[in-house]
Scaffold this motif. Structure first.
Motif, PDB file in Angstrom:
ATOM      1  N   GLU A 142      -3.979   8.719  35.612  1.00 20.16           N
ATOM      2  CA  GLU A 142      -3.917   7.548  34.725  1.00 20.16           C
ATOM      3  C   GLU A 142      -3.338   7.984  33.392  1.00 20.16           C
ATOM      4  O   GLU A 142      -3.457   9.079  32.867  1.00 20.16           O
ATOM      5  CB  GLU A 142      -5.607   7.194  34.525  1.00 20.16           C
ATOM      6  CG  GLU A 142      -6.231   6.296  35.588  1.00 20.16           C
ATOM      7  CD  GLU A 142      -7.708   6.340  35.238  1.00 20.16           C
ATOM      8  OE1 GLU A 142      -8.108   6.373  34.019  1.00 20.16           O
ATOM      9  OE2 GLU A 142      -8.303   5.774  36.145  1.00 20.16           O
ATOM     10  N   PRO A 143      -2.572   6.934  32.861  1.00 18.41           N
ATOM     11  CA  PRO A 143      -2.342   7.284  31.481  1.00 18.41           C
ATOM     12  C   PRO A 143      -3.250   6.953  30.443  1.00 18.41           C
ATOM     13  O   PRO A 143      -4.551   6.458  30.851  1.00 18.41           O
ATOM     14  CB  PRO A 143      -1.254   6.103  31.082  1.00 18.41           C
ATOM     15  CG  PRO A 143      -1.767   4.940  31.888  1.00 18.41           C
ATOM     16  CD  PRO A 143      -2.034   5.758  33.233  1.00 18.41           C
TER      17      PRO A 143
ATOM     18  N   LEU B  11      -6.600  -1.085  34.761  1.00 19.39           N
ATOM     19  CA  LEU B  11      -6.527  -0.126  35.893  1.00 19.39           C
ATOM     20  C   LEU B  11      -5.980  -0.514  37.096  1.00 19.39           C
ATOM     21  O   LEU B  11      -5.110   0.290  38.069  1.00 19.39           O
ATOM     22  CB  LEU B  11      -7.959   0.290  36.212  1.00 19.39           C
ATOM     23  CG  LEU B  11      -8.883   1.008  34.830  1.00 19.39           C
ATOM     24  CD1 LEU B  11      -9.881   1.356  35.123  1.00 19.39           C
ATOM     25  CD2 LEU B  11      -7.724   2.235  34.435  1.00 19.39           C
ATOM     26  N   TRP B  12      -5.935  -1.622  37.500  1.00 20.12           N
ATOM     27  CA  TRP B  12      -5.539  -2.252  38.847  1.00 20.12           C
ATOM     28  C   TRP B  12      -4.002  -2.453  38.788  1.00 20.12           C
ATOM     29  O   TRP B  12      -3.361  -2.121  39.634  1.00 20.12           O
ATOM     30  CB  TRP B  12      -6.367  -3.503  38.978  1.00 20.12           C
ATOM     31  CG  TRP B  12      -7.525  -3.349  39.890  1.00 20.12           C
ATOM     32  CD1 TRP B  12      -8.745  -3.651  39.541  1.00 20.12           C
ATOM     33  CD2 TRP B  12      -7.708  -3.085  41.508  1.00 20.12           C
ATOM     34  NE1 TRP B  12      -9.695  -3.688  40.497  1.00 20.12           N
ATOM     35  CE2 TRP B  12      -9.069  -3.083  41.654  1.00 20.12           C
ATOM     36  CE3 TRP B  12      -6.600  -2.848  42.204  1.00 20.12           C
ATOM     37  CZ2 TRP B  12      -9.478  -2.995  42.979  1.00 20.12           C
ATOM     38  CZ3 TRP B  12      -7.366  -2.449  43.719  1.00 20.12           C
ATOM     39  CH2 TRP B  12      -8.621  -2.545  43.965  1.00 20.12           C
TER      40      TRP B  12
ATOM     41  N   LEU C 116      -1.933  -0.895  36.775  1.00 21.89           N
ATOM     42  CA  LEU C 116      -1.301   0.545  36.787  1.00 21.89           C
ATOM     43  C   LEU C 116      -1.399   1.281  38.072  1.00 21.89           C
ATOM     44  O   LEU C 116      -0.482   1.850  38.506  1.00 21.89           O
ATOM     45  CB  LEU C 116      -2.168   1.603  35.834  1.00 21.89           C
ATOM     46  CG  LEU C 116      -1.838   1.262  34.347  1.00 21.89           C
ATOM     47  CD1 LEU C 116      -2.825   1.668  33.511  1.00 21.89           C
ATOM     48  CD2 LEU C 116      -0.183   1.691  33.626  1.00 21.89           C
ATOM     49  N   ASN C 117      -2.541   1.015  38.908  1.00 19.73           N
ATOM     50  CA  ASN C 117      -2.577   1.696  40.114  1.00 19.73           C
ATOM     51  C   ASN C 117      -1.818   1.111  41.318  1.00 19.73           C
ATOM     52  O   ASN C 117      -1.147   1.841  41.871  1.00 19.73           O
ATOM     53  CB  ASN C 117      -4.232   1.751  40.593  1.00 19.73           C
ATOM     54  CG  ASN C 117      -4.461   2.395  41.685  1.00 19.73           C
ATOM     55  OD1 ASN C 117      -4.044   2.238  42.973  1.00 19.73           O
ATOM     56  ND2 ASN C 117      -4.753   3.919  41.441  1.00 19.73           N
ATOM     57  N   LEU C 118      -1.721   0.050  41.339  1.00 22.84           N
ATOM     58  CA  LEU C 118      -0.825  -0.584  42.189  1.00 22.84           C
ATOM     59  C   LEU C 118       0.859  -1.087  42.091  1.00 22.84           C
ATOM     60  O   LEU C 118       1.415  -1.393  42.824  1.00 22.84           O
ATOM     61  CB  LEU C 118      -1.610  -2.050  42.757  1.00 22.84           C
ATOM     62  CG  LEU C 118      -2.908  -1.733  43.580  1.00 22.84           C
ATOM     63  CD1 LEU C 118      -3.507  -2.787  43.812  1.00 22.84           C
ATOM     64  CD2 LEU C 118      -2.722  -0.672  44.683  1.00 22.84           C
TER      65      LEU C 118
ATOM     66  N   SER D 205       3.998   5.625  34.030  1.00 20.44           N
ATOM     67  CA  SER D 205       3.324   6.784  33.790  1.00 20.44           C
ATOM     68  C   SER D 205       2.321   7.068  35.130  1.00 20.44           C
ATOM     69  O   SER D 205       1.095   6.957  35.117  1.00 20.44           O
ATOM     70  CB  SER D 205       2.467   6.916  32.737  1.00 20.44           C
ATOM     71  OG  SER D 205       1.573   7.854  32.627  1.00 20.44           O
ATOM     72  N   PRO D 206       3.106   7.111  36.454  1.00 17.42           N
ATOM     73  CA  PRO D 206       2.425   7.163  37.494  1.00 17.42           C
ATOM     74  C   PRO D 206       1.616   8.350  38.042  1.00 17.42           C
ATOM     75  O   PRO D 206       0.689   8.110  39.013  1.00 17.42           O
ATOM     76  CB  PRO D 206       3.539   6.747  38.497  1.00 17.42           C
ATOM     77  CG  PRO D 206       4.702   7.607  37.892  1.00 17.42           C
ATOM     78  CD  PRO D 206       4.490   7.504  36.652  1.00 17.42           C
TER      79      PRO D 206
ATOM     80  N   ASP E 210       3.534  -0.043  42.146  1.00 20.47           N
ATOM     81  CA  ASP E 210       4.324   1.187  42.468  1.00 20.47           C
ATOM     82  C   ASP E 210       5.627   0.356  42.820  1.00 20.47           C
ATOM     83  O   ASP E 210       6.598   1.064  43.759  1.00 20.47           O
ATOM     84  CB  ASP E 210       3.695   1.779  43.640  1.00 20.47           C
ATOM     85  CG  ASP E 210       3.250   0.746  44.742  1.00 20.47           C
ATOM     86  OD1 ASP E 210       3.536  -0.399  44.715  1.00 20.47           O
ATOM     87  OD2 ASP E 210       2.437   1.454  45.519  1.00 20.47           O
TER      88      ASP E 210
ATOM     89  N   ASN F 228       4.852   1.266  37.166  1.00 19.38           N
ATOM     90  CA  ASN F 228       4.025   1.894  36.409  1.00 19.38           C
ATOM     91  C   ASN F 228       5.038   3.211  35.865  1.00 19.38           C
ATOM     92  O   ASN F 228       5.598   3.884  36.641  1.00 19.38           O
ATOM     93  CB  ASN F 228       2.821   2.448  37.305  1.00 19.38           C
ATOM     94  CG  ASN F 228       1.811   3.470  36.294  1.00 19.38           C
ATOM     95  OD1 ASN F 228       2.446   3.984  35.237  1.00 19.38           O
ATOM     96  ND2 ASN F 228       0.683   3.693  36.852  1.00 19.38           N
TER      97      ASN F 228
END
Lengths: 439, 439, 439
Positions: free
Chosen positions: A369-370, A394-395, A397-399, A365-366, A401, A363
Motif C-alpha cells: 500500500e502507498p 484501498l479498494w 488502489l488494490n484492484l 504505487s502497486p 491493475d 495504481n
C-alpha cells in the motif's frame, strides 16, 4: 465541469417530480397512434423542450420484414342510441375507439354491435386499450358496466377515421460527445391516454436529455421517441450504420407508478449497461429487481434481435402486463406519482454517471500500500476503524491493475459507484493513480 | 413421420403400466445371476418382444483388469432339520441362496451353520439379497425370524449348484438410425427375484426399444441387457470401438417404485444427456431431483471410468440403497407400480425426443422481429397478452443464431422442449428458420 | 516419515493448548511496538523455541512508498494528581500510553489534559488501544470511569519515551524443503498487552514451526514475525526476489478466542491456499466461514497488493473489529482459550498437510474399474453398502486422469482430504495409481 448528478440535484426531487407530472398531464389528452397527427403533436411538445429532429417515413416503405402502414387519423367516434344520446363517446376518452379502427357509419342491432365491442368483465369500471394496426377492423372499447346498460335498440355507430397513404413519424434528439460511440435511450410514443405506459417514459427521457445537454459528455447520446415496434424497426432499418455505434442502451417504460424498479437485462446479459443498471438499483434504496432477458416486451425486442444484438436493456418500475391498470383507462394521471417519476429520472442519471465515469486506472504505487497517511488520505490515530471513503481508496488502489474498471471495483467491494469514482479522482490528484492507456 | 411421443400416447398410461408390470411378473420368478441359465431365459423372453442379439463370452476371457468368471447354475438348495423338514427352501424364494454359492451337501450343528447365514435383524421379516461372485463361499439368506426359530439340531444343508467353465451371456438390441452415432441404454439383468432392482429397468427398456423400432431415427440406438459390473466391463472390452460412437447414454435402474425421479449426471456433468434429462424431469410434474456424478452406483461406473468418460447418466426413481426394501425380498412385485413404470417409460420417451430433435437453427430474418401477424403466427388484436406458443416462437427466433440449440432455448426460456421444438417446426414451415449447416 | 498430523497428535489437545496459553502469558506483559526493545525481547523469547534470524533495518531506510521510522522506546509514563498519586500508570497496563507517544513532562489543567485522553464511553471499564506511529503526538488511554473520576486539578503528566534514530526489528524462521517454493506464515508482533490480537498468532506460529522442523518437507517454510504494515512492507521491499517463491501463504491473527473460524481469501480468490483452507474448515467440526478478500485487514493487505498479488489468505477465529474486546484491555489472557489455541494449531497443521500432499495422480487401469476385490481393497460380500474408505478409492481412481489433484477430488467428493490422500497412498502401493509426471 459540473456532473450530471450535480445538475440533477440543483432542483429538489419534489420540484423535479412536479415538472415531470405536469408535462405528462399536458400530453395525456392527445389521441396518439403509431402514425398520424397525435404523434406529430406529441413530438412538437417534446421539441419545445429539447432539440428534436423529426423524420417522416412514407407509407409503403419496406423496413426489413415489415412495411410502413397507412397513416391513421381520427376526428370523432361514438355510439348513439335510438334517442340520439352518445352512449359511448370518443370525446370523453380516446381509448373508446379500437386504435387504428377503420371508418364506419351505420345503424346496427345490439347483437351485431356486440361483435365489435371490447370490455373487461373482471374490471367492470375500466375501458380496455386495444389496437388493430395490421388487420383492418373497427371496434369500440368500453367499460363492462356500459355494455351491460345497453338495451335492445338500433344503434348508430360512427367512427370518423381515415386510413390513407401518409407517413410514419418519429423524433430523435442527438447530443454529440467526445466519442462517437452512443448511448441510446428509446421510448415509445404511440400510446393514447395512458400515463404509465408510456407518458412516464416520454417525460423522463425528455428531462434526462435536457440535463445531459449542459454537461461535458464522454459519449454521444441519442434519444428516440418512436412508435412501438414499427418505429424501432423503421429506425433500425434506416440507421443500420448508426446502430453499430450504440455502446449502451436503455428502453424506458412504465417508470411512473408507485412500484419498485425492475431492470430487464439485454440479450447479452452481462453488458456494461446491465451491470451499471443492476449496480445503481442495488444501491438506490428502493425495492428493485433485475430480470433476465426475454424476447417479448417493448422495443428491446428489436434492438436485441439476433441480427443486431445491441446492449440495450429496459428500465421499468412495475412490469407491463403485471399490474391490473395496464392497458386500461385506470393507467391515468393518478396512477403515476411525481415522486416515482423523479426517482426514475434520478436512477437514469445515476446509470449515465456510471457509464460516463467507468474507466480503468493503474495504481502508480502497486508494491504494498502507498502511505496514505502522509498525504492526509487516511485517519490519523491508529487502532480505530476506517470509514467507507478510506475503504474505497484501498479498494481502488488494490484492484487498479489496468484489468479492473471502476464498476468492477464497485461491484466487488459492494460500495456505491459514486464513492468509488470519487476515490479514484482523489487518488489521481495525489498522483497515486493514472487512467489506463488501454481503456 | 410419427413421433416417439405420439407412438407412446397411442396407448393410455394405464394400459402401458399394466403391460410393463405384467412382463415384470413373468420375469420375477427366474433365479438370475451374472452368468448361467437364469440370464439366458430372461434374455430369451426379452428376445420374444424385440430383436435381440445374444453374446456368449467364455470363462477365462480377459476383460481389462477382470476375467470372465466360471458359469454358475443352480438346481435346488435347502436346509433341512433332523425331522427332514425344509426350514429354508430355495424353491420358495431364490434369494434364500447366497448368489454364486459353491455347492455343498453336509450335516452341520446350528452354530456351524450360523457362520453361513445372512439375516436382517432390523427387518426381521425380510430375506436379504447377498452375493459372492468372486470369492468362493456358500451361504443362505433368510429372515431373521426364521433364524431365531432354529433350535439346536443337526441340519442337512444342500446347495446343488455348479460353478464350471462356461459363458457370460448378454443381449443387445441395435436399431440403426440416420447417423451411426449411438444412444446407449444399459440395464443390468443379473438380479434374481428383485422387482425394482432391476426388473423395472428391463421392462421399461424393452418397451422403449419397441417404440423406437417404428419411428424414423436420427441416432442409432443400442440397448444392452447385461450382468452388472462384469457385463458392462465385458461389453466395453469387446466393443471399445463401438463405445466411441456413444453420443448419449442412460443407465436405467429402480424405475418402478412410487418415489419421485432422480437423475444422476454423467462424469462430464454437463453432457447433452445430462441437460436433456434434467430438462425433462423439471417439466414432468412429478417430484424430481438431479444428482451429481459419483463413482459408486450401477454401470455408469464403467461407462464413466476415466479411460472412457462416456456421456452416460443414470435414471432412477428412488435411489438404490436409500430405500429399506433395497436388496431384500420386500423389493417384490407389490413394490413396483404400473403407473410409476409407465411414467418412467414416458420420461425416457421425452428424453429421447429431446435428443432426436435437439438441433441448431438459423433465423432467416434476424434483423428485428419478422412480422408474424401477416403469416397468421401471432394474435390479431393488440394490447392483450400472448400465450406460451407465441412466446416460444419469439424465443426460437431470438436465439436461433446458429449458436443456440433448441435445448439451450428451452432451458433459457423455461418452456418445455416439445413446445420449443414445435415452434421451430412451424417457423421452418414459414420459411423464417432453417437448420444450421454446422450442426 | 512421520506426518505433521501424527506429530501434532503425539500430544493431546489439552496439553498443546496449555503450552500455547502459557507462552502467551509469558509474552503478555511486554510493551511492544513497531520498533524498539519490546519487539526485540519478544523475538528473543520466540528464538528460544525455534531457530530465528533477526533483522535490524535502520531508521530512514526507504521501503517502497514508506520510510522506516525512528525507533520508539518507553521507560515509564503516568498522570499524577496534585496530591502526587499516579491516577493513570503505565506500570499497571502498557495500553495506558498512546503507542509511539512523543515524550512529555508537564503540568496541565484537566481541560488541557483531556485533549490527550482516549476512552471508550460505551465500555467504561476498558482501556482502549491507540497508536500514532506516523504523526507525532502524545496521549494516554484510560477507562472511561477513570476519566470521569478526574477532578479539576493540576496534573503532572510524564511520558518517558525516546523517538530516535535506530532500527526496525523483525524475525524469520526458514525451514528448507525439497522444493525452494515456499509456504509463508506471517504474524504481526507489534501489539503490546493484547492477547488475541496477536499473541495468539505468535504462539500458534511458533508451535507450528516447531512441528514442521521435524518432518520431511515438500515445500520450504518461512515464518515471519514482523511489526504490522511497516514490517511486511519492509520485508517485501528487502526480499522481493524471495517473495516470488511464495507458493502459498497465511496470515494468522486472532486465533485464540472462543469464536468459530473465519478464513479470508487471498486477492486471487481461488488460490490453492484458499481452497485448502476452505476444505479444512468445512471438515473441522467447528463453525467456520469463508470470507471474500478485501483490501483492509492485516498484512495480507501488503502481500495481496497488486504489484505482488501473492496467494496469501488470513486465518482468524473472530474477525478483528467485530468483537467488542478488540483493541481494548479486555483482549487479555482470559479472552483466549487453551482449547481454541490448540484447535487453531490443528487447523494450521491440517492445511499444511493438504498443501504438502496435494498432487495429481494417474490411474494405471483407467478402462473400467480395476478389480479391487482381488487386491483385498473392496468388501467381500456383495449386496451390502461400502464405506467411506472404499468410496474414496473409487473417487481417486475415477478422477485421477492427470487433470485432477487430490484436493479437487476431496472437494468434488466432499470427503476429507486426509481420507482421499490415504486412498491415493494405498492405490499407489497396489500399482493402480502413479504420480503424474506433469505435477
Amino acid at each position: 465541469m459540473i456532473s450530471l448528478l450535480q445538475r440533477f440535484e440543483q432542483q429538489t426531487l419534489a420540484e423535479s417530480g412536479q415538472k415531470l407530472h405536469q408535462f405528462a398531464a399536458e400530453l395525456y389528452p392527445i389521441c396518439r397512434s403509431i402514425t398520424g397527427d397525435g404523434i406529430r403533436r406529441t413530438l412538437a411538445m417534446i421539441g419545445d423542450r429539447i432539440p428534436l429532429q423529426i423524420s417522416e417515413v412514407a407509407t409503403g416503405t419496406a423496413v426489413f420484414d415489415w412495411t410502413v402502414p397507412k397513416e391513421w387519423n381520427i376526428r370523432d367516434a361514438y355510439i348513439k342510441d335510438s334517442a340520439g344520446r352518445r352512449v359511448v363517446d370518443f370525446r370523453e376518452n380516446n381509448l373508446h375507439v379500437l386504435n387504428y379502427s377503420t371508418p364506419i357509419h351505420a345503424t346496427l342491432s345490439l347483437s351485431k354491435l356486440k361483435e365489435h365491442l371490447f370490455t373487461l368483465p373482471e374490471h367492470p369500471d375500466r375501458i380496455p386499450y386495444r389496437t388493430s394496426y395490421y388487420s383492418p377492423k373497427w371496434g369500440f372499447c368500453l367499460t363492462h358496466k356500459q355494455m351491460l346498460a345497453l338495451d335492445e335498440d338500433g344503434y348508430e355507430v360512427c367512427i370518423d377515421t381515415t386510413v390513407e397513404d401518409g407517413y410514419l413519424t418519429y423524433g430523435e434528439s442527438y447530443l454529440p460527445g467526445q466519442s462517437s460511440e452512443e448511448v441510446l435511450f428509446s421510448v415509445h410514443s404511440c400510446h393514447p391516454s395512458l400515463a404509465n405506459d408510456n407518458l412516464s417514459g416520454l417525460t423522463v427521457a425528455t428531462s434526462l436529455a435536457r440535463l445531459l445537454a449542459d454537461i461535458d459528455r464522454r459519449y454521444s447520446y441519442r434519444f428516440l421517441f418512436i412508435p412501438g415496434t414499427i418505429g424501432a424497426i423503421t429506425w433500425l432499418a434506416q440507421n443500420t450504420e448508426a446502430s453499430k455505434r450504440v455502446r449502451h442502451g436503455l428502453v424506458l417504460t412504465c417508470v411512473g407508478d408507485a412500484g419498485g424498479f425492475h431492470y430487464k437485462r439485454s440479450r447479452r446479459g452481462d453488458a456494461e449497461i446491465d451491470r451499471a443498471a443492476a449496480h445503481v438499483l442495488r444501491h438506490c434504496e428502493e425495492p428493485a429487481e433485475v430480470l433476465d432477458f426475454s424476447p417479448y416486451g417493448y422495443d428491446e425486442r428489436q434492438y436485441c434481435s439476433p441480427g443486431f444484438n445491441l446492449p440495450v436493456g429496459c428500465l421499468m418500475r412495475s412490469v407491463w402486463g403485471t399490474f391490473s391498470e395496464y392497458h386500461t383507462s385506470a393507467d391515468n394521471l393518478d396512477f403515476i406519482q411525481p415522486d416515482s417519476l423523479a426517482k426514475s429520472l434520478r436512477a437514469c442519471v445515476a446509470i449515465v454517471n456510471v457509464l460516463e465515469d467507468n474507466r480503468r486506472y493503474v495504481n502508480q504505487s502497486p508494491y504494498c500500500e502507498p502511505q496514505l497517511g502522509k498525504r492526509n488520505l487516511y485517519r490519523t490515530t491508529g487502532g480505530d476503524s476506517i470509514g467507507t471513503e478510506i475503504n474505497a481508496r484501498l479498494w481502488v488502489l488494490n484492484l487498479s491493475d489496468g484489468g479492473h474498471s471502476l464498476l468492477d471495483i464497485a461491484e466487488r467491494s459492494n460500495i456505491p459507484f459514486f464513492i468509488i469514482s470519487e476515490a479514484a479522482r482523489i487518488l489521481c490528484e495525489a498522483g497515486l493513480l493514472s487512467p489506463s492507456l488501454n481503456d
